[in-house]
Design a protein around this motif. Structure first.
Motif, PDB file in Angstrom:
ATOM      1  N   UNK A  35     -24.372  -1.136  18.942  1.00 19.56           N
ATOM      2  CA  UNK A  35     -25.486  -0.218  19.233  1.00 19.56           C
ATOM      3  C   UNK A  35     -25.290   0.444  20.596  1.00 19.56           C
ATOM      4  N   UNK A  36     -26.118   1.470  20.847  1.00 23.59           N
ATOM      5  CA  UNK A  36     -26.245   2.052  22.177  1.00 23.59           C
ATOM      6  C   UNK A  36     -26.997   1.065  23.076  1.00 23.59           C
ATOM      7  N   UNK A  37     -26.950   1.281  24.415  1.00 15.72           N
ATOM      8  CA  UNK A  37     -27.716   0.391  25.304  1.00 15.72           C
ATOM      9  C   UNK A  37     -29.212   0.368  24.963  1.00 15.72           C
ATOM     10  N   UNK A  38     -29.766   1.499  24.583  1.00 15.87           N
ATOM     11  CA  UNK A  38     -31.176   1.540  24.165  1.00 15.87           C
ATOM     12  C   UNK A  38     -31.252   1.812  22.670  1.00 15.87           C
ATOM     13  N   UNK A  39     -30.481   1.058  21.905  1.00 13.03           N
ATOM     14  CA  UNK A  39     -30.368   1.327  20.479  1.00 13.03           C
ATOM     15  C   UNK A  39     -31.492   0.717  19.653  1.00 13.03           C
ATOM     16  N   UNK A  40     -31.470   1.071  18.371  1.00 16.26           N
ATOM     17  CA  UNK A  40     -32.437   0.533  17.420  1.00 16.26           C
ATOM     18  C   UNK A  40     -31.764  -0.416  16.441  1.00 16.26           C
ATOM     19  N   UNK A  41     -32.476  -0.740  15.356  1.00 21.46           N
ATOM     20  CA  UNK A  41     -31.999  -1.752  14.418  1.00 21.46           C
ATOM     21  C   UNK A  41     -31.333  -1.150  13.176  1.00 21.46           C
ATOM     22  N   UNK A  42     -31.183   0.186  13.111  1.00 22.22           N
ATOM     23  CA  UNK A  42     -30.731   0.823  11.867  1.00 22.22           C
ATOM     24  C   UNK A  42     -29.427   1.617  11.985  1.00 22.22           C
ATOM     25  N   UNK A  43     -29.230   2.273  13.126  1.00 24.32           N
ATOM     26  CA  UNK A  43     -28.060   3.137  13.312  1.00 24.32           C
ATOM     27  C   UNK A  43     -26.770   2.318  13.130  1.00 24.32           C
ATOM     28  N   UNK A  44     -26.044   2.578  12.036  1.00 26.06           N
ATOM     29  CA  UNK A  44     -24.815   1.841  11.749  1.00 26.06           C
ATOM     30  C   UNK A  44     -25.073   0.589  10.954  1.00 26.06           C
ATOM     31  N   UNK A  45     -26.013  -0.208  11.436  1.00 26.51           N
ATOM     32  CA  UNK A  45     -26.296  -1.506  10.823  1.00 26.51           C
ATOM     33  C   UNK A  45     -26.708  -1.328   9.354  1.00 26.51           C
ATOM     34  N   UNK A  46     -27.536  -0.310   9.119  1.00 32.89           N
ATOM     35  CA  UNK A  46     -28.001  -0.037   7.750  1.00 32.89           C
ATOM     36  C   UNK A  46     -26.824   0.181   6.801  1.00 32.89           C
ATOM     37  N   UNK A  47     -25.834   0.962   7.227  1.00 31.24           N
ATOM     38  CA  UNK A  47     -24.679   1.243   6.355  1.00 31.24           C
ATOM     39  C   UNK A  47     -23.901  -0.014   6.010  1.00 31.24           C
ATOM     40  N   UNK A  48     -23.768  -0.915   6.989  1.00 27.76           N
ATOM     41  CA  UNK A  48     -23.056  -2.177   6.726  1.00 27.76           C
ATOM     42  C   UNK A  48     -23.868  -3.067   5.785  1.00 27.76           C
ATOM     43  N   UNK A  49     -25.170  -3.194   6.084  1.00 26.43           N
ATOM     44  CA  UNK A  49     -26.007  -4.112   5.306  1.00 26.43           C
ATOM     45  C   UNK A  49     -26.244  -3.589   3.893  1.00 26.43           C
ATOM     46  N   UNK A  50     -26.288  -2.253   3.745  1.00 29.03           N
ATOM     47  CA  UNK A  50     -26.403  -1.682   2.400  1.00 29.03           C
ATOM     48  C   UNK A  50     -25.121  -1.981   1.622  1.00 29.03           C
ATOM     49  N   UNK A  51     -23.978  -1.924   2.279  1.00 25.57           N
ATOM     50  CA  UNK A  51     -22.708  -2.307   1.645  1.00 25.57           C
ATOM     51  C   UNK A  51     -22.757  -3.758   1.181  1.00 25.57           C
ATOM     52  N   UNK A  52     -23.277  -4.614   2.060  1.00 22.15           N
ATOM     53  CA  UNK A  52     -23.435  -6.027   1.698  1.00 22.15           C
ATOM     54  C   UNK A  52     -24.368  -6.187   0.497  1.00 22.15           C
ATOM     55  N   UNK A  53     -25.460  -5.405   0.497  1.00 21.52           N
ATOM     56  CA  UNK A  53     -26.420  -5.470  -0.618  1.00 21.52           C
ATOM     57  C   UNK A  53     -25.738  -5.056  -1.931  1.00 21.52           C
ATOM     58  N   UNK A  54     -24.822  -4.078  -1.844  1.00 24.77           N
ATOM     59  CA  UNK A  54     -24.053  -3.701  -3.045  1.00 24.77           C
ATOM     60  C   UNK A  54     -23.246  -4.909  -3.541  1.00 24.77           C
ATOM     61  N   UNK A  55     -22.559  -5.595  -2.623  1.00 26.05           N
ATOM     62  CA  UNK A  55     -21.784  -6.780  -3.015  1.00 26.05           C
ATOM     63  C   UNK A  55     -22.697  -7.850  -3.629  1.00 26.05           C
ATOM     64  N   UNK A  56     -23.872  -8.023  -3.027  1.00 26.33           N
ATOM     65  CA  UNK A  56     -24.818  -9.030  -3.542  1.00 26.33           C
ATOM     66  C   UNK A  56     -25.262  -8.684  -4.976  1.00 26.33           C
ATOM     67  N   UNK A  57     -25.524  -7.382  -5.218  1.00 24.16           N
ATOM     68  CA  UNK A  57     -25.939  -6.956  -6.564  1.00 24.16           C
ATOM     69  C   UNK A  57     -24.824  -7.210  -7.574  1.00 24.16           C
ATOM     70  N   UNK A  58     -23.589  -6.844  -7.197  1.00 26.36           N
ATOM     71  CA  UNK A  58     -22.452  -7.039  -8.106  1.00 26.36           C
ATOM     72  C   UNK A  58     -22.324  -8.514  -8.452  1.00 26.36           C
ATOM     73  N   UNK A  59     -22.471  -9.370  -7.439  1.00 25.23           N
ATOM     74  CA  UNK A  59     -22.337 -10.822  -7.611  1.00 25.23           C
ATOM     75  C   UNK A  59     -23.430 -11.346  -8.544  1.00 25.23           C
ATOM     76  N   UNK A  60     -24.668 -10.920  -8.274  1.00 26.13           N
ATOM     77  CA  UNK A  60     -25.817 -11.364  -9.058  1.00 26.13           C
ATOM     78  C   UNK A  60     -25.721 -10.923 -10.517  1.00 26.13           C
ATOM     79  N   UNK A  61     -25.328  -9.655 -10.698  1.00 33.16           N
ATOM     80  CA  UNK A  61     -25.255  -9.082 -12.053  1.00 33.16           C
ATOM     81  C   UNK A  61     -23.909  -9.379 -12.721  1.00 33.16           C
ATOM     82  N   UNK A  62     -23.066 -10.112 -11.999  1.00 33.16           N
ATOM     83  CA  UNK A  62     -21.727 -10.436 -12.511  1.00 33.16           C
ATOM     84  C   UNK A  62     -20.984  -9.177 -12.977  1.00 33.16           C
TER      85      UNK A  62
END
Lengths: 416, 416
Positions: B91-118
Motif C-alpha cells: 500500500x501507499x503510506x496513507x493507503x486503504x484496504x482495497x487498492x491492489x488487495x482486492x485484485x489479489x483476494x478476488x483471485x483467491x476467491x476464484x480459486x476457492x470457488x473452483x475448489x468448492x465446485x470441483x
C-alpha cells in the motif's frame, strides 16, 4: 576624546580563522560558508578557540547556566556594572562567516587593543557569546540571551530539544559548558552589539555605518492546511481537494499582500512539510511555517490580520481546512537613546566624513532580549547584496574595520 | 455458458482480515486505512497469510527472483499457458484496504470457488501478487511486474534502494522471498486484473462495473528551482529571490494549465523539499516532483510541453534558475481486444441488467507491464468519492462481489 584604532587585518584574520571551524566550500562565495549549529562539536571548538584568544589578552572567562560565555577584563572600579558587547558564534545550516561571529570577534579585538595600549577603563568590560542565537537547531531563536534576560525559564531552555530529540541541557553537559558560573543574571551598565546588516539597505545607500534605532517585531506561526489526499491518476483535476495546491496559492497570496503592505513588512515561508509525501499522491495535508515582521506593534498586528484573512479566504474558496498556531513572537524593540548617542559620537570622532545611516533591523538579535534588562543599542556594517543566512554572506575587511573602530570608541566612552 | 457465483461475504471477510496487517485507525474511514509498504515485515505477513489461504484450496506457490508470488491450480492440460489474474498487496503510506488487495483476494476467491465446485478448467489458473506496485518505498512503481515483463533488468531491481538506503534484494533475502523459482518469466495465455477505480467516474455515472480499455500514459519529473536564500528579516520583499515563492507560483500555474487542458489531463505535485529549511530563511533552493498523465502519447507530449513552457516562463519572470529531470515514464497502454470481449461477455451473463462503462484508467497498474508480454485487460468497480491512496478508500461488499463474479466468469471463459 582620544580616538583609538583597532587592528583591521588582525580582526579579519581572526574571523577567517574561526570560520574554518565548520567551513563550507562554495564556488560563489568569496570566503566560503559556515555550517556550525549551536552546541555541536564545531560550536564547542569555536568557543574554545575564542576563550583561548581572550585569555591571551588578560581576560577571565565564565559561563552561565544557559551556556552563555563572558570574557571579562577588569576596570579601575570593579564594583561598577560592566559595559558588555558581543553576539553569537552559531550559524544557520547554510550560514556565512560573519553573522554573529563578527560581533564576538570585534569584541575580542577591543580587548586586544586595550591590552596592547595598556588602557584600563573605569568600568570592567565583558565580551558575551550568547548560546543558540539562530534557532536553527533549538527552537526558538535567542535561547541563551533570552535565558539571561529572564524571558525564558532556565529549566525550559535546558529541556528544549532539537529535531532529533537531543536536549539543550544534555548538549551543554556533553560539551563541558554547564554550570561554571552559579548565577545567570548580573547587572550590565550598557550593552552594545555590532553586527552585519543582513539586508541591502546600507549597500543601496552606499554608507558603511548604520546606527540601529530598533528591531522589527516578529511573529512565527505554523499553518496546517487540510484537504483530501487522492491517487494522482484517476481523479480529474476539477474533483481534487489538494492541500499543496492550496498552500501554494496561500504562499503566493501572502507574498503579494506583504509586498503591497509597506517597506517594513516582511513575510517568509521557510519550511514546507507534506506528511507521507509520495510522487503519485495528491497531498491531503501540508504544513508551512510563516514568519511575519513589522516595525511597530500596531503594524505587525495589522499585517497578521491581513495574512490570516487571506489564508482563511483562500481555504474557504478551495474547500480546505486551515489551522494557524503561533509558535513564537518578539515585540518591536526600540533601542536606548543614551547608547545611540554614544554610538553617534563614536562615529563622528572615528569617521567625521561619514554620515551614519539610522536603520531599523529586520532580524532579531540577542540585543533585543538584553535590552529588556540593560540599556542597549546596535551598530551595523553593510552586507554585500544584502545576503545573510547564505554561504555568500560577505562584508569587506575595510567595512569590518570601520564598524570595529566605532565599537571600540563607543565602549571607551561608555566605560569611562 | 454456465454462470458461476462467488461468495461475496467470504471475499469481504478475507479483505478485512488481511487489512488488519498494517491497519490504521481513521475516524473518517468506514473500515480504517492500511500502511503496508513493500517488503516490510507487514508485507511479508500479508503474503504469508495469502499463501496459506491459497494452499488450503489446493494451490501450489512459487516465487520469482523479483519476489512476485504465483499461486497455481492445475488445469486439464498443464502444457497450456495459464490464465493469470492478480494485483498487489503493498500500500501507499496513507493507503486503504482495497487498492491492489482486492485484485489479489478476488483471485483467491476464484480459486476457492473452483475448489468448492470441483471445477477443473482446461488451462491452469494462477493468481499473481506483484512486488512493490506502489513505488512508495522503492522507486519507480511496479518494479515486480516490470521485472517479470523484462521492462527492468533483474539486477537493477534488486539494487534499487529505499530512502534509507536499504536494497530491494536485501529485503527479499531478509524476508525469505528470494530465488524460490529459478526463472522470472513464463508464458501467460491471458492476464486479467480486477481493481477499484481509484477515481470518481463510475460513481458519478452510477455504474458498478467498468471495462478498462487502457491506461493513461504518465511521466514523472523532478523540478529544481534555484534562487538566492536570505535572512527572513532584513531583506525587503521587493529585493528577494525566493525559490519557494517561485515554486508556489509554478505549482499554481501548472494546476491551472492542466485543468484547462482536457478531461484526461492530470498534473500532481506530491513532494516538495527545501534543503536546509529554516523558519527564518527565505529558501534559495526547492525541489518538487511532477506527475503528468494523458490518454495518448501525443496528448501527453503536448501537456509536457505546456507544463515546461509555463515553468520556464515563470522562472524567467522571477529571475530563478530551473532544471527539470525526467525520472520515470510509462507510455499510454491500450488493452487487448479479445480479453476485453471476454470481460464484456462475462458482464452480460453475470449482470444482464448492467451496461458496463468503458473507462480509461488514470493510474498505472501491473497490468500495464504484463500487457507487454501477454494479452491483458482490466475490470473496475467504483471507489466511493473517487478516493484512493487515502485511508477513506472504500468500495461496498456488493460492488466487490459484482466485480469478482465478472472476474470469475471471465476466467472460466478464458481458461476453457
Amino acid at each position: 576624546m582620544k580616538v583609538e584604532q583597532c587592528n583591521g587585518s588582525r580582526l579579519w584574520d581572526s574571523i577567517m580563522e574561526i570560520g574554518q571551524i565548520g567551513h563550507v566550500d562554495s564556488k560563489d562565495s568569496k570566503v566560503g560558508g559556515c555550517h556550525r549549529l549551536a552546541l555541536t562539536d564545531k560550536d564547542k571548538a569555536a568557543r574554545d578557540l575564542f576563550i583561548k584568544w581572550a585569555k591571551e589578552v588578560g581576560a577571565t572567562s565564565r559561563i552561565d547556566p544557559a551556556g552563555n560565555l563572558f570574557l571579562r577584563v577588569d576596570g579601575q572600579d570593579n564594583q561598577l556594572a560592566p559595559i558588555v558587547t558581543g553576539s553569537h558564534l552559531d550559524t544557520q545550516p547554510t550560514g556565512g562567516k560573519f553573522d554573529g561571529i563578527y560581533g564576538c570577534l570585534a569584541g575580542l579585538e577591543v580587548l586586544r587593543c586595550l591590552y596592547e595600549q595598556k588602557i584600563k577603563t573605569l568600568r570592567p568590560i565583558e565580551v558575551a557569546v550568547w548560546t543558540n542565537e539562530e534557532g536553527a537547531r533549538f527552537k526558538p531563536a535567542m535561547l541563551g540571551s533570552g535565558a539571561y534576560a529572564g524571558i525564558f525559564k532556565l529549566a525550559d531552555v535546558l529541556n528544549t530539544k532539537d529535531a532529533e530529540g537531543i536536549r539543550f541541557g544534555d548538549e551543554l553537559e556533553r560539551l563541558g559548558y554547564s554550570k561554571i558560573m552559579s548565577e545567570g543574571f548580573f547587572p550590565i551598565h550598557q550593552y552594545y552589539e555590532l553586527h552585519i546588516e543582513q539586508g541591502p539597505v546600507l549597500e543601496a545607500k552606499d554608507v558603511d555605518l548604520g546606527i540601529v534605532t530598533g528591531v522589527l517585531g516578529m511573529k512565527w506561526f505554523q499553518v496546517q492546511v487540510k484537504g483530501t489526499s487522492c491517487h494522482a491518476g484517476p481523479s480529474p483535476m476539477s474533483l481534487r481537494n489538494d492541500a499543496l495546491v492550496g498552500a501554494a496559492k496561500m504562499i503566493t497570496r501572502l507574498t503579494e499582500v506583504t509586498e503591497q503592505n509597506g517597506i517594513n513588512s516582511r513575510c517568509t515561508i521557510g519550511e514546507v512539510t507534506i506528511p507521507n509525501a509520495s510522487t503519485n499522491v495528491s497531498p491531503g495535508e501540508v504544513y508551512f511555517s510563516l514568519d511575519l515582521r513589522e516595525a511597530s506593534s500596531e503594524a505587525l498586528q495589522e499585517l497578521q490580520t491581513k495574512a490570516f484573512e487571506n489564508i482563511h479566504q483562500m481555504a474557504f474558496q478551495l474547500n480546505l481546512e486551515v489551522t494557524i498556531k503561533e509558535t513564537w513572537s518578539l515585540p518591536p524593540c526600540p533601542f536606548d537613546k543614551d547608547c545611540l548617542a554614544n554610538i553617534q559620537i563614536a562615529c563622528e570622532v572615528s569617521y567625521p566624513e561619514i554620515s551614519p545611516c539610522p536603520i531599523v533591523s529586520g532580524a532579531g538579535h540577542d540585543a533585543v532580549y538584553v535590552s529588556r534588562v540593560a540599556p542597549t543599542a546596535m551598530i551595523f556594517v553593510p552586507s554585500e547584496k544584502g545576503l545573510s543566512h547564505n554561504e555568500c554572506e560577505y562584508t569587506s575587511p575595510e567595512q569590518l574595520e570601520k564598524g570595529c573602530n566605532v565599537l571600540l570608541n563607543t565602549i571607551l566612552r561608555a566605560a569611562n
